[in-house]
Structure formats: structure tokens, C-alpha cells
Design a protein around this motif. Sequence first.
Motif, PDB file in Angstrom:
ATOM      1  N   MET A   1      17.453 -32.532 106.306  1.00  0.00           N
ATOM      2  CA  MET A   1      18.610 -33.432 106.135  1.00  0.00           C
ATOM      3  C   MET A   1      19.433 -33.469 107.420  1.00  0.00           C
ATOM      4  O   MET A   1      19.707 -32.444 108.023  1.00  0.00           O
ATOM      5  N   ILE A   2      19.828 -34.665 107.826  1.00  0.00           N
ATOM      6  CA  ILE A   2      20.571 -34.835 109.073  1.00  0.00           C
ATOM      7  C   ILE A   2      22.009 -34.372 108.911  1.00  0.00           C
ATOM      8  O   ILE A   2      22.691 -34.708 107.944  1.00  0.00           O
ATOM      9  N   ASN A   3      22.470 -33.564 109.857  1.00  0.00           N
ATOM     10  CA  ASN A   3      23.852 -33.099 109.878  1.00  0.00           C
ATOM     11  C   ASN A   3      24.671 -34.028 110.763  1.00  0.00           C
ATOM     12  O   ASN A   3      24.377 -34.212 111.939  1.00  0.00           O
ATOM     13  N   LEU A   4      25.714 -34.623 110.181  1.00  0.00           N
ATOM     14  CA  LEU A   4      26.563 -35.557 110.924  1.00  0.00           C
ATOM     15  C   LEU A   4      27.758 -34.863 111.575  1.00  0.00           C
ATOM     16  O   LEU A   4      28.561 -35.516 112.237  1.00  0.00           O
ATOM     17  N   PHE A   5      27.883 -33.559 111.385  1.00  0.00           N
ATOM     18  CA  PHE A   5      28.943 -32.775 112.046  1.00  0.00           C
ATOM     19  C   PHE A   5      30.334 -33.304 111.718  1.00  0.00           C
ATOM     20  O   PHE A   5      31.178 -33.451 112.588  1.00  0.00           O
ATOM     21  N   LEU A   6      30.553 -33.580 110.430  1.00  0.00           N
ATOM     22  CA  LEU A   6      31.857 -34.111 110.038  1.00  0.00           C
ATOM     23  C   LEU A   6      32.747 -33.049 109.398  1.00  0.00           C
ATOM     24  O   LEU A   6      33.966 -33.197 109.389  1.00  0.00           O
ATOM     25  N   SER A   7      32.143 -31.981 108.887  1.00  0.00           N
ATOM     26  CA  SER A   7      32.919 -31.029 108.089  1.00  0.00           C
ATOM     27  C   SER A   7      33.522 -29.915 108.914  1.00  0.00           C
ATOM     28  O   SER A   7      34.456 -29.260 108.476  1.00  0.00           O
ATOM     29  N   GLU A   8      33.037 -29.673 110.129  1.00  0.00           N
ATOM     30  CA  GLU A   8      33.529 -28.545 110.923  1.00  0.00           C
ATOM     31  C   GLU A   8      34.187 -29.054 112.197  1.00  0.00           C
ATOM     32  O   GLU A   8      33.629 -29.866 112.923  1.00  0.00           O
ATOM     33  N   ASN A   9      35.390 -28.590 112.458  1.00  0.00           N
ATOM     34  CA  ASN A   9      36.122 -28.996 113.647  1.00  0.00           C
ATOM     35  C   ASN A   9      35.327 -28.617 114.881  1.00  0.00           C
ATOM     36  O   ASN A   9      34.906 -27.485 115.039  1.00  0.00           O
ATOM     37  N   ILE A  10      35.115 -29.581 115.789  1.00  0.00           N
ATOM     38  CA  ILE A  10      34.251 -29.305 116.932  1.00  0.00           C
ATOM     39  C   ILE A  10      34.884 -28.342 117.922  1.00  0.00           C
ATOM     40  O   ILE A  10      34.222 -27.867 118.826  1.00  0.00           O
ATOM     41  N   PHE A  11      36.182 -28.044 117.749  1.00  0.00           N
ATOM     42  CA  PHE A  11      36.798 -27.074 118.646  1.00  0.00           C
ATOM     43  C   PHE A  11      36.673 -25.648 118.127  1.00  0.00           C
ATOM     44  O   PHE A  11      37.136 -24.711 118.743  1.00  0.00           O
ATOM     45  N   VAL A  12      36.076 -25.482 116.938  1.00  0.00           N
ATOM     46  CA  VAL A  12      35.768 -24.148 116.448  1.00  0.00           C
ATOM     47  C   VAL A  12      34.366 -23.812 116.925  1.00  0.00           C
ATOM     48  O   VAL A  12      33.375 -24.201 116.328  1.00  0.00           O
ATOM     49  N   ILE A  13      34.279 -23.131 118.071  1.00  0.00           N
ATOM     50  CA  ILE A  13      33.003 -22.927 118.741  1.00  0.00           C
ATOM     51  C   ILE A  13      32.361 -21.625 118.281  1.00  0.00           C
ATOM     52  O   ILE A  13      32.998 -20.570 118.232  1.00  0.00           O
ATOM     53  N   HIS A  14      31.095 -21.686 117.917  1.00  0.00           N
ATOM     54  CA  HIS A  14      30.328 -20.514 117.535  1.00  0.00           C
ATOM     55  C   HIS A  14      29.175 -20.333 118.510  1.00  0.00           C
ATOM     56  O   HIS A  14      28.781 -21.258 119.202  1.00  0.00           O
ATOM     57  N   ASP A  15      28.611 -19.163 118.535  1.00  0.00           N
ATOM     58  CA  ASP A  15      27.463 -18.886 119.402  1.00  0.00           C
ATOM     59  C   ASP A  15      26.187 -19.105 118.617  1.00  0.00           C
ATOM     60  O   ASP A  15      25.851 -18.317 117.736  1.00  0.00           O
ATOM     61  N   HIS A  16      25.504 -20.204 118.903  1.00  0.00           N
ATOM     62  CA  HIS A  16      24.269 -20.528 118.197  1.00  0.00           C
ATOM     63  C   HIS A  16      23.050 -20.285 119.076  1.00  0.00           C
ATOM     64  O   HIS A  16      21.958 -20.743 118.748  1.00  0.00           O
ATOM     65  N   GLY A  17      23.221 -19.653 120.190  1.00  0.00           N
ATOM     66  CA  GLY A  17      22.088 -19.331 121.034  1.00  0.00           C
ATOM     67  C   GLY A  17      21.560 -20.495 121.837  1.00  0.00           C
ATOM     68  O   GLY A  17      20.440 -20.447 122.336  1.00  0.00           O
ATOM     69  N   VAL A  18      22.322 -21.579 121.950  1.00  0.00           N
ATOM     70  CA  VAL A  18      21.902 -22.713 122.756  1.00  0.00           C
ATOM     71  C   VAL A  18      22.977 -22.994 123.786  1.00  0.00           C
ATOM     72  O   VAL A  18      24.143 -22.656 123.604  1.00  0.00           O
ATOM     73  N   GLY A  19      22.585 -23.603 124.878  1.00  0.00           N
ATOM     74  CA  GLY A  19      23.526 -23.827 125.969  1.00  0.00           C
ATOM     75  C   GLY A  19      23.986 -25.266 126.045  1.00  0.00           C
ATOM     76  O   GLY A  19      23.211 -26.198 125.817  1.00  0.00           O
ATOM     77  N   GLY A  20      25.285 -25.435 126.376  1.00  0.00           N
ATOM     78  CA  GLY A  20      25.832 -26.773 126.509  1.00  0.00           C
ATOM     79  C   GLY A  20      25.189 -27.543 127.636  1.00  0.00           C
ATOM     80  O   GLY A  20      25.000 -28.758 127.544  1.00  0.00           O
ATOM     81  N   LYS A  21      24.855 -26.877 128.736  1.00  0.00           N
ATOM     82  CA  LYS A  21      24.244 -27.556 129.875  1.00  0.00           C
ATOM     83  C   LYS A  21      22.886 -28.133 129.503  1.00  0.00           C
ATOM     84  O   LYS A  21      22.496 -29.200 129.996  1.00  0.00           O
ATOM     85  N   GLU A  22      22.155 -27.418 128.624  1.00  0.00           N
ATOM     86  CA  GLU A  22      20.865 -27.928 128.185  1.00  0.00           C
ATOM     87  C   GLU A  22      21.036 -29.214 127.367  1.00  0.00           C
ATOM     88  O   GLU A  22      20.260 -30.164 127.487  1.00  0.00           O
ATOM     89  N   ARG A  23      22.091 -29.229 126.531  1.00  0.00           N
ATOM     90  CA  ARG A  23      22.327 -30.424 125.730  1.00  0.00           C
ATOM     91  C   ARG A  23      22.741 -31.601 126.623  1.00  0.00           C
ATOM     92  O   ARG A  23      22.309 -32.736 126.406  1.00  0.00           O
ATOM     93  N   ILE A  24      23.559 -31.326 127.614  1.00  0.00           N
ATOM     94  CA  ILE A  24      23.956 -32.365 128.557  1.00  0.00           C
ATOM     95  C   ILE A  24      22.732 -32.882 129.303  1.00  0.00           C
ATOM     96  O   ILE A  24      22.577 -34.088 129.527  1.00  0.00           O
ATOM     97  N   SER A  25      21.844 -31.985 129.679  1.00  0.00           N
ATOM     98  CA  SER A  25      20.616 -32.384 130.370  1.00  0.00           C
ATOM     99  C   SER A  25      19.784 -33.315 129.499  1.00  0.00           C
ATOM    100  O   SER A  25      19.227 -34.318 129.980  1.00  0.00           O
ATOM    101  N   PHE A  26      19.700 -32.993 128.209  1.00  0.00           N
ATOM    102  CA  PHE A  26      18.982 -33.855 127.266  1.00  0.00           C
ATOM    103  C   PHE A  26      19.616 -35.245 127.212  1.00  0.00           C
ATOM    104  O   PHE A  26      18.921 -36.274 127.267  1.00  0.00           O
ATOM    105  N   LEU A  27      20.939 -35.301 127.121  1.00  0.00           N
ATOM    106  CA  LEU A  27      21.632 -36.584 127.036  1.00  0.00           C
ATOM    107  C   LEU A  27      21.512 -37.375 128.341  1.00  0.00           C
ATOM    108  O   LEU A  27      21.471 -38.617 128.324  1.00  0.00           O
ATOM    109  N   GLN A  28      21.449 -36.687 129.468  1.00  0.00           N
ATOM    110  CA  GLN A  28      21.257 -37.374 130.751  1.00  0.00           C
ATOM    111  C   GLN A  28      19.892 -38.056 130.800  1.00  0.00           C
ATOM    112  O   GLN A  28      19.763 -39.182 131.319  1.00  0.00           O
ATOM    113  N   LYS A  29      18.874 -37.378 130.285  1.00  0.00           N
ATOM    114  CA  LYS A  29      17.544 -37.986 130.231  1.00  0.00           C
ATOM    115  C   LYS A  29      17.537 -39.202 129.308  1.00  0.00           C
ATOM    116  O   LYS A  29      16.917 -40.230 129.597  1.00  0.00           O
TER     117      LYS A  29
END
Length: 515
Positions: free
Chosen positions: A1-29
Motif C-alpha cells: 500500500m502506498i504511503n502518502l506521508f500525510l499523518s506524520e509531521n515531516i519535521f519529526v525526523i527519525h533514523d530509518h537507515g537511509v540518507g537524504g543525499k541518496e534521495r536527492i540523487s534519485f530525484l535529480q535523475k
Amino acid sequence: MINLFLSENIFVIHDHGVGGKERISFLQKLEAIIWSAITQSEARLWLCNTVSCIDSITPHEQCELFTDILKSSPRKHLIASQFLQILFDRSPQKAGPIIAKRSLMMRKFFKGNPKRILQWFGNFGGMGEAEHRKGAKAISQFSFVNRDICWEELEWKGKHGQSPAMVATKPHYFLDLDVLQTIENFLENVPDFWSSEELAESVKGGEILLIDSKFFIEQFIHLMYTKNSEDIWAVVNEFLLDVEFSFLCRHLLVLLGESDICLFLNSFGKFLASRKPYMENKCKKSYFRDSQSYWLEVLLATCACCPPLDSLLLTNAVINEGRQIMRLLNDGDHEAEKDGVEELLDTCGNLNPGHHLVLAKECLNMEKSEVVKWLGLEAWVVHYCLLKESDVCESWEALFSTNGIGFRKSRSYSLVDSDGLSSGSDGELGKVKRKKREKRRKKRRKNNFKDRSMEFGDFSELGDTESGIGSWLLSTDGYSCAWGKADLPEHLAKYCFSSWLKWVIFKWFSGSRVS
């Protein structure tokens, strides 16, 4: 099921073992792939359409914005030509008095041009007609008033001329006037006619512009830029105060170069920034369901200068033209781009909270225009994924429930159900009748049904219980519109984007952390 990220405030940051730079790299591609599928000119047209939707500008601000464009260096002759054509088409009566005051312009317009002469001066009324029209009326009135000095300049087609007394009793005799030779005589020997009240009165309404608007556009541009005539600019300002902002944007902004668009948007931003309380109130009270330009208004109001144009073009494309980009990717000419998106999403495009939250953390220290672009691209990923999944009613309703979106099933609006029967028909009897129905009648009934069903609302899909297609009223827009399967991916992607942006807007207005 697709998560639309509506229920959790995006400024409440947790450590999920993934890097923000990697996500930015994906979006740049992903950004590079989308740019290879759309053109700069197409993206600029989309942006101009979005700017045209802004409704928070005052008439005086609008006038200043477009006057600055027209007066900027180097001279914008192309834009001035388009603007004057709009003025001539929509308000010819504003341009007419400018022509009426310039006898040299009128003499130049008619001299050596028989076609123009006949079109304007060849409109004498025949027997039984009320009066002469256009320039013919001016000729007749001036000739009677000034018959002592100009009657001899009138050329007649018959063996002899007509006297003023005779023509006064029988105005239709003017039909025997040799219009071409008479106007040539007036051009050479009767200069007072070209500055007369009679001729001025005939052109004040602006109807003369219809004969050759290109000529008058060239003359007006000369007066604007070479002569800097005050009366011309007064008319320009008056028209800019009256015409719709959206109309001007759609017809003029698309002609601007990159630097001029940035200059325009930068000036626009200064007007928006001057009403900060209004912008803050707007952001707090709405999820921006009713506007496709809210993100641009917020961005221009909070940035010190206009963001890079390429960033704005891409952001606008993924936010407001997501469906159009999907169509381009499905076009046979963009198979490589579509395959690239599929491969990229399969590799690292999963929509999980870890990716999204680290993206938010990474965005906190970025330029505002970059933040909006990445959020827009992330929302486009949501759009793409929703389009691929959730084909039946149950999967859509599960998606709503999982993401905390309230929904109600929309009442069926079709006049017949999926098997072609009216809602109150007996099923078995209908099956017998359908077997006997000819294919031609079935096709005609189907087409009539589609046409009639659209009278009941702007729905993209017909209610079809057998195929699992339905429509819902969602809490995302206050249950105000029924959404079918074809529209849901785009609507939910925009809703996600507006929700995420609303979370970061408060940081922008407070000036904390986001640059």
C-alpha cells in the motif's frame, strides 16, 4: 500500500537507515528524465499559464508590471506589437482618438493606397438609406461646411459635376463621386480636411483599425519609443488597468526571454512580499485546493529574489502538469524516457517513510526554490505510483483508510448501469432484449448515454460495479467533488504536495533554518 506521508509531521525526523543525499540523487535523475521528455518552450507556456492564475495582484500593480516590460531595454517591439493588437481588438475606441489627432498619420495611411481609400471613404448611402458612413460621412460634411474652398476638388463620374444645392436635397448623388480621385485631390490640395473635426469624429471609434492594424501598430510603436508620446502611454496605462491579468499573462509573458521573465517575477515577488500578513493568513487557512499558483505566490513572497527559471519551470511542470507529463511518457516518441523512469523507480524509488523523512531533513538547509522542486518531484512519484496501482474500488478505499483520508461513496450519476439497462429494469428481461438489439442501436444508445451522463457532473469515469470502477467524495476537498479513478492519482499527488508545503511554509515565514 502506498504511503502518502500525510499523518506524520515531516519535521519529526527519525533514523530509518537511509540518507537524504541518496534521495536527492534519485530525484535529480528523475528530473533529468522529465526534462528530456518536455521542451523548454512547453514548460514556459505552462509556467505562464500558472502565473495567469494568480488573483492577488491589484490593477495598479498589474499596470506597473507590464509597463515596466514595455519600457525596458532593449525595446520589446514584439511584445509591444502583441500588446497593441490586443488593445486594438478589445478597446479600439481607446486607440481611435490617438489617430484622430494625427493628420500626418492619416495622410500617410491613405496616400497611394486605393484599397484603403475605398474601404474608408467609399461608404456613401444610397436612396432610402439613413446616412453616409465612416469616411464618406466626413467627406460630405466637410465639403458642405467648406464648399467655398473645396467643392471644386470633388470629382464626379458623370458628364458634369453636382452643385451643393442639388446634393443637399439628394444626398444619394454622392454615389456618383469618383472617390479615388477626390481623395487624391484632398491629399494634395485640401490639407485642412486631414486635421478637421469631421474626419477626426469618423475615426474616434477605432473602426479604421480593422482596415490595416499592422500599419497602425507600427505607427504606435514609433510614437511610443521614438517620440515617447504621453498620450500614447496614457492610453496604454488606462488599458492595463482594465484588462484581465490572466489574459495579459497568457498572451504576453510567453513572448518574454528568460531574463525578462525573471525580472517580471522578481517585481511580482516584491508586491507579494509587501503584504506578508495576507500571505500568512492565506497559508494558514487553506490546503490550496482551489489554486494552482499558490506555491509560486508563496515562493515569490518569501524569496529575496526570483528563483532560477529552470527550477521554476520544472517545479510547475511536475505540480500542475503531471498528467500531461504522463501522456508524453506514454507517447511512442518517449519510450526511452518511460523505460528510464520505470528502471529508476524499480531501483530506488520506493515510497517509504524513511525516504520521505530524510528528504525533509535534507531540505531544511536548502534554498526555498530547491525545497519546493524536490517536494514537487516527490509528489510526482506519488502520482506515477498511484497510476500504476489501485485499479479497483477496494484498493482505492484501502488507500484512503490507510492514509487517514475520509471518503464517501458517490451516488451513481449514470442514467443506465454497466449492462445498458435503466436502474429499475428487470435483469432477465433485459438480457433477452439485449440479444435482439441490433449493434447499430446499441452503439447509438451507448453514445447517447455518455453524452447525457456528463450533464450531471464533471466526472472522468462512469460508475461501473462490475469492473470495480467508482467515484468518491473525499475529505481532501471538503467532500465537494466526486473523484473517479482517472482523476484520483493527480488529485492526491497535488494534495500531498500542498500538505507537505504547508508544513514547511511556517518555517519560511518564521525565518528558521530554511534559507
